[in-house]
Design a protein around this motif. Sequence first.
Motif, PDB file in Angstrom:
ATOM      1  N   TYR A   1      -4.831   6.551  -1.424  1.00  7.40           N
ATOM      2  CA  TYR A   1      -6.255   6.756  -1.153  1.00  7.40           C
ATOM      3  C   TYR A   1      -7.146   6.565  -2.375  1.00  7.40           C
ATOM      4  CZ  TYR A   1      -4.334   8.824   3.101  1.00  7.40           C
ATOM      5  OH  TYR A   1      -3.625   9.050   4.258  1.00  7.40           O
TER       6      TYR A   1
ATOM      7  N   CYS B   1      -7.288   0.412  -7.123  1.00  9.14           N
ATOM      8  CA  CYS B   1      -5.987   0.300  -6.446  1.00  9.14           C
ATOM      9  C   CYS B   1      -4.860   0.112  -7.455  1.00  9.14           C
ATOM     10  CB  CYS B   1      -5.978  -0.858  -5.463  1.00  9.14           C
ATOM     11  SG  CYS B   1      -4.371  -1.025  -4.640  1.00  9.14           S
TER      12      CYS B   1
ATOM     13  N   THR C   1      -2.657   8.630  -6.844  1.00  8.34           N
ATOM     14  CA  THR C   1      -1.958   7.618  -7.638  1.00  8.34           C
ATOM     15  C   THR C   1      -1.001   8.228  -8.661  1.00  8.34           C
ATOM     16  OG1 THR C   1      -3.835   6.156  -7.366  1.00  8.34           O
ATOM     17  CG2 THR C   1      -2.294   5.611  -9.115  1.00  8.34           C
TER      18      THR C   1
ATOM     19  N   CYS D   1      -7.423  10.981  -6.000  1.00 12.36           N
ATOM     20  CA  CYS D   1      -6.504  10.114  -5.268  1.00 12.36           C
ATOM     21  C   CYS D   1      -5.093  10.573  -5.627  1.00 12.36           C
ATOM     22  CB  CYS D   1      -6.707   8.645  -5.628  1.00 12.36           C
ATOM     23  SG  CYS D   1      -6.200   8.187  -7.296  1.00 12.36           S
TER      24      CYS D   1
ATOM     25  N   CYS E   1      -8.514   3.791  -3.212  1.00  7.19           N
ATOM     26  CA  CYS E   1      -9.636   2.944  -2.769  1.00  7.19           C
ATOM     27  C   CYS E   1     -10.709   3.802  -2.111  1.00  7.19           C
ATOM     28  CB  CYS E   1      -9.161   1.849  -1.824  1.00  7.19           C
ATOM     29  SG  CYS E   1      -8.129   2.410  -0.462  1.00  7.19           S
TER      30      CYS E   1
ATOM     31  N   CYS F   1       0.835  -1.218   0.000  1.00  7.71           N
ATOM     32  CA  CYS F   1       0.000   0.000   0.000  1.00  7.71           C
ATOM     33  C   CYS F   1       0.862   1.258   0.000  1.00  7.71           C
ATOM     34  CB  CYS F   1      -0.927   0.009   1.206  1.00  7.71           C
ATOM     35  SG  CYS F   1      -1.949   1.493   1.300  1.00  7.71           S
TER      36      CYS F   1
ATOM     37  N   HIS G   1      -6.874   1.283   6.538  1.00  9.52           N
ATOM     38  CA  HIS G   1      -7.725   0.309   5.851  1.00  9.52           C
ATOM     39  C   HIS G   1      -8.848  -0.186   6.757  1.00  9.52           C
ATOM     40  CE1 HIS G   1      -5.796  -0.061   1.963  1.00  9.52           C
ATOM     41  NE2 HIS G   1      -4.658   0.147   2.584  1.00  9.52           N
TER      42      HIS G   1
ATOM     43  N   VAL H   1      -8.528  -4.928  -1.427  1.00  8.52           N
ATOM     44  CA  VAL H   1      -9.098  -4.148  -0.331  1.00  8.52           C
ATOM     45  C   VAL H   1     -10.504  -4.580   0.041  1.00  8.52           C
ATOM     46  CG1 VAL H   1      -7.686  -2.086  -0.516  1.00  8.52           C
ATOM     47  CG2 VAL H   1      -9.628  -2.322  -1.997  1.00  8.52           C
TER      48      VAL H   1
ATOM     49  N   CYS I   1     -13.252   0.136  -5.350  1.00 12.70           N
ATOM     50  CA  CYS I   1     -12.028   0.321  -4.566  1.00 12.70           C
ATOM     51  C   CYS I   1     -10.917  -0.594  -5.075  1.00 12.70           C
ATOM     52  CB  CYS I   1     -12.293   0.046  -3.087  1.00 12.70           C
ATOM     53  SG  CYS I   1     -13.191  -1.474  -2.763  1.00 12.70           S
ATOM     54  N   GLU I   2     -11.276  -1.843  -5.258  1.00 11.44           N
ATOM     55  CA  GLU I   2     -10.265  -2.809  -5.673  1.00 11.44           C
ATOM     56  C   GLU I   2      -9.804  -2.537  -7.101  1.00 11.44           C
ATOM     57  OE1 GLU I   2     -10.654  -6.484  -3.507  1.00 11.44           O
ATOM     58  OE2 GLU I   2     -10.602  -7.506  -5.439  1.00 11.44           O
TER      59      GLU I   2
END
Lengths: 143, 315, 348
Positions: free
Chosen positions: B209, B267, C246, C244, B211, B205, B246, B273, B263-264
Motif C-alpha cells: 500500500y 512503489c 514496505t 505503508c 502507492c 505487487c 489497484h 501504477v 505513487c509510482e
Amino acid sequence: MNEWKPRIVGFLCNWCSYGAADLAGVSRMQYPPNVRVIRIPCTGRMSPKFILAAFMKGADGVWISGCHPGDCHYMEGNYYARRKFALFKNLIEYMGIEPGRLHFSWISSAESTKFASVVNEVTSAVKALGPREHFIKTMPRVA
Amino acid sequence: MSEYLSKIKEISERLLKEEKVEIIIGFRKGTVPMMNEPCFAKTPEQVKELVWDSNCGINLANYLTDRKEKIGIIAKGCDSRNIVTHIIENKIKREQLFIIGVSCKGMIDKNKITSMFENEINEVSEDEENIIVKGEGFEKTLNKNDVLQENCKICVHRNPVIYDELAADLLVEQKDVDRYEDVRKIEAMAPEDKWNYFDDILSDCIRCYACRNACPLCYCPTCFVDESRPQWVGKSIDPVDTRTFHFLRAYHCAGRCTDCGACERACPMGIKVRTFTKKLGKDCLELYGWEAGLSLDERPPLDTYRPDDPEDFIK
Amino acid sequence: MRFITIDKKSWANGLENLCENYRLFGPVRDNNHHFFKKLAKGELPDFNYLNTRLSPKSIVYPQSETMFEYSLDESKEDHHILKEINKDYSLQALIGIRPCDAASYLLVKCNFDTPEYKDPYWLRAYESTIFAGLACGNPRSTCFCTSAGCGPFHEDGLDLLLVDEGENFIAKILTSRGENFIKSAGWETETDPTAAEKIIKDMKIKAEEKIASFVSTDQLKNKLSIKLYDAPFWDDIAFACINCGTCTYACPTCWCFDIQDEVSSSSGLRMRNWDSCMYPLFTLHGSGYNPRNTKMQRVRQRFMHKLKYYVDKYGDGIQCVGCGRCIRLCPVNIDIRRVCDMMNKYED
C-alpha cells in the motif's frame, strides 16, 4: 449437453427500470431469463464496488438501468451516476474486460417494451462473448 | 537549485520568526542517494536542515491532511494542485496555509538511474542541467532531462497554481506535450492483451500500500481494503484481489489525481501504477474538460454534472 | 571442518544433481532486481547481485499461506471440519542466500519455535530447508551487518558457506545437512583446511572493511522502555512516515501475520497473510477502539519492537541483521540507523 447460459446481474432503479420490469411482466412480454435483478434506490447509489463484486463472483455480464436524465426521483442522482459510469466503463475495459460485459440504460417505468428489448440486447451481447474467464475470484490463488 | 534553497530558507525563517506559521513542511537531505525525507521545521534553527533539489518527488500535500495549525508549505506545481484539491475537499483551510511556491524543473527517477548502472551508486549530485552519478569505479554525467520521472517529463503545470510567495521565478510551461501516448497504446490493444498486460505489471505487487499511502488523495478513515462488512477485496496476494485493489485505488482518484507521480515513486517493486490513474486523467480531460487542482472555484468532475454530459454508452 | 573446492565448470552439473534431491531456490534477476525464485531444472542462480530486492523469508514463510480448508456443504460427511492442506515439505535449498538473510531466520525462529508453542507451518518448512550461503564480498552502502550482530561472512544459520574465489567456490561445510548437500551435488575435491581458512579469513577482513555504516546498540539494554517510549524524538522520526508496509514486508526479520477466512460458495479456506504494524487494522479492536491509532504510535512500535522490546526479551541483540532493505526501499527515507542511534544515545 447442457447449453451454457449467461448469468447477468441487473441493478435496477426502484423508481423506473424496476417498475418497467414489473410492467413487462404483467404485460406478458417475452424476454430471456438470464438477468438476476437487484433493486437499488437510485443509480446514484451504485458503488463501483457493486459492479466489481458481481464480476468477481462470476457474473458474465452486469447491467445497470435507471431513470432518464431529468426524471430522477432524487432530482440528480442519475446525472452524477452517469459520470461515474462513463469513467468506470472505460477503466474496466481498459483493464481487459471485454466491451459488451457491462451495460447501462435509461428505462422509465412506462417503457416495458424498451425493457424487454434491452434485456434481449444485453443477453445476446453477453451470450456472444461466452463465459467470462478473467477477474473471477473463487478460492485465493496463494501458496 | 541553490538560489531556490536560499530563498526557501529565507522565507521559512521569516515566517517562523514573525510567527505567521507554526510549522514549515519541507524536505531534509536523505541518507541515501536520490532520496530526501519530508520533514518539518518549527524553529528558525531547524530551517537550516531544509533542502531543495531534484529528489523532492514525494508530494507534500500528503502531510497537510486535517492539520489544525498554521502551516508554511513548500509546493512545486503538483503539490500546489493537490493543495487545491485538499482545500476543495475540506481537508485543510486556505487561511491556514502559507504556500511557498517553487516552480519545478522535474524530479529525477531513481529507479531509472539505478537501473542504468551495474554497480551501486554512492553519490548523486546535480547542477542546472546535469546529474552527476558516482559509484565504485565509475562516474557519469547524465542530462537531467533524460532521467526525469515519467510524469515530470510530460508535466504541463510546473509552476505552482496557488502560492503566497515564490521562491523562484515562474517557468515557461512545456507545450505540445503528448501526455497520453502510453494510455492510447493500451487502449488500442485487444481485451486479452490488455488483461495480460496488467497481469504482468501487477505480478510483483506485494500489497504494501505504498502507492496508496504516498498519495495525498488517499485519506479515507477506513480504506475499502480494510472494510470487513462486507469485505470487498481479499487480503492475500491473490491476483484478482491485487487487481481489484489497484483498480479501485485508481478509480477513487478519478478527477482528483494530479499525476504527481508519488505513487509510482513510492512503489518498492517499481510497478507502473500510474498506468491506471492516467487513463482516468485522460478520460476526465476528454469527457469533462477537467484537470485536477487548477481552480479553487470549480467542483471536481464526480461532484458535479452537466445535463448534456456524454452518454453514448447508455442505451 | 571440511572445505570443498568447487570448480565453477562443474557448478551447473552439481546443481543438476542437486535437483534430484532438493527443490532449489536462488537469486534470479527479474527486470532490474534480484529475487529469490524457484530454479527450474538447468536454471542457474545469478550470484552477481548485491542483495535481493525482498528478503528470502517468503521461501519458508510465504506472504499468503494456506492453513486449513473446509466445506460448508452439509450434505458432505466432513462438513464444517477444518482439514489440513497437504503441502510440499520435501527438502529444499536456498542457494546463494546472504549471511545476513540466513541469520535473520534464527531471529524469526525464536518467535515461531518456543518451548510452549511451535508453529507447524513455519517450522516444517524451515526444517526442510538447507541454507547454502554465499559470502558477501561487496556490501552495499546501506549494509550495517557488522554492527547488527552479523557480518558478510557470518556463519550462524547456514549449513554451508560458499566463498567466491574467482575460478572456484570454496565451500565451508558447517553442518551435517551441508555435508549431505555437497555429497548430493557430487562435489568432492577436498581442500586443505588451513589454506582455505586463511583465504576465507583474508577475504572476510576485506569485506568487513568495506562496510561503511554502523549502528550503536550498546546502551539500548540499559534504557528504561518507558523512557524511550516517551522520548521526544518520535514525532520527528514519524513525521515523514506514510504508514505503508514496505519496511515490514521487505524486512527479513518481521514475522507478524493475520489470519483470514475466505469462503466461495460452500468451500472455505483459512490462510495467513503477512501483516504490518504500520497498518491501523493491525491493532484495531472488535469494539472499534484502536489503541495504536496514530502513525507516530505505529512507527514507535516498529522501532521499539526491533530495538528495545526484542533486546529485552531475548537478550541476543537487536531484531535486525543490518541488511539495509528498509532504508533503501522506504518511500520517504526513514532510516533505521538514524533511529537506532537516537535511541541508543537518548538521555532523559
